[in-house]
Design a protein around this motif. Sequence first.
Motif, PDB file in Angstrom:
ATOM      1  N   ILE A 280      -1.451   6.291   3.439  1.00  0.00           N
ATOM      2  CA  ILE A 280      -2.657   5.644   2.926  1.00  0.00           C
ATOM      3  C   ILE A 280      -2.996   6.327   1.610  1.00  0.00           C
ATOM      4  N   ARG A 281      -2.966   5.545   0.546  1.00  0.00           N
ATOM      5  CA  ARG A 281      -3.131   6.147  -0.784  1.00  0.00           C
ATOM      6  C   ARG A 281      -4.607   6.203  -1.174  1.00  0.00           C
ATOM      7  N   GLU A 282      -4.911   7.116  -2.066  1.00  0.00           N
ATOM      8  CA  GLU A 282      -6.294   7.276  -2.486  1.00  0.00           C
ATOM      9  C   GLU A 282      -6.831   5.976  -3.101  1.00  0.00           C
ATOM     10  N   GLY A 283      -8.023   5.584  -2.674  1.00  0.00           N
ATOM     11  CA  GLY A 283      -8.669   4.410  -3.256  1.00  0.00           C
ATOM     12  C   GLY A 283      -8.236   3.090  -2.640  1.00  0.00           C
ATOM     13  N   GLU A 284      -7.291   3.143  -1.711  1.00  0.00           N
ATOM     14  CA  GLU A 284      -6.824   1.907  -1.086  1.00  0.00           C
ATOM     15  C   GLU A 284      -7.814   1.388  -0.043  1.00  0.00           C
ATOM     16  N   PHE A 285      -7.818   0.091   0.133  1.00  0.00           N
ATOM     17  CA  PHE A 285      -8.516  -0.524   1.269  1.00  0.00           C
ATOM     18  C   PHE A 285      -7.428  -1.051   2.192  1.00  0.00           C
TER      19      PHE A 285
END
Length: 280
Positions: free
Chosen positions: A31-36
């Motif tokens: 899960i990458r930073e800033g992802e929804f």
Amino acid sequence: MSDDNRILAEDVTYAYEEADKNAVNHLSLEIREGEFVAVLGHNGSGKSTFAKLLNALYLPSSGRVLVYGMDTADDEQLWNIRQKAGMIFQNPDNQIVATVVREDVAFGLENLGVEHDEMVRRIDEALESVHMTKYAEKEPHMLSGGQKQRIAIAGVLAMEPSCLIADEATAMLDPKGRKKVLDTVRRLNKEKGITVVWITHYMEEVTEADRVVVVSDGETAMIGTPREVFSKVEKMRELHLDVPRMTALAQDLREDGLPLRDDILTVEEMAEEVARLLCP
Ligand SMILES: Nc1ncnc2c1ncn2[C@@H]1O[C@H](COP(=O)(O)OP(=O)(O)OP(=O)(O)O)[C@@H](O)[C@H]1O
Ligand SMILES: [Mg+2]
């Protein structure tokens, strides 16, 4: 603290005691930073178990979970992990701990040992972020379900997390409350860059996610953009999942011979596509 700003599940398995199968089974996800990231799955597919693994409420039976570089199995990082990745749950009533809204939002901060002035600032800002400032001195039990969920979100925000994990946070709300809570979380994602893991049964809540992860039997069965995932209507049905109403309608119409594109998600897209067919 490491500069890794992802949440990583690496070949994670979790088995409840005396269960005959793994609730989460060799699941890997970045899960990458800033992802929804939206997580979908049939009842019992392992979504809640996975969510609890992400913020160290459960520890993997095997494999590992890294939250911003911190291994959830490392006891010493427990508070740092919970501060970085806050969680909201389904039942708003179970999350309220104080008799005044402002105190409820303050609750987590007391454990962090935040100073008084800083605490006041954070509480005000968190309430503002969920548009609940005017309820600061009210009693939480007087609020609607959706308002209570926004207070729960404010409680997490006050910790200044990087990630919000929501396990069916709208399941017990009426449509209006549901929309407000989802809008709030979307705004926090877009404006503050907070990473969101959004577990839900409502397909329409997923159409704007960056990625959708479909979980089945504790494993990732599908992963992709909402369009990629929902265009596989048959596969979704095999997994006992619906697709958004417009996607299903487009599929039915295609079966009746109407040449609609296979990746329609919203009413607007359906309207455009029908207009294109009528007036090419
Ligand atoms: N406390 C528990 N003890 C034993 N088994 C459990 C426990 N909680 C969940 N399980 C089992 O683990 C599996 C995954 O459950 P989980 O609650 O993670 O699924 P879920 O996808 O969140 O389901 P739902 O959509 O109903 O919320 C299921 O088979 C469930 O029966
Ligand atoms: Mg669940």
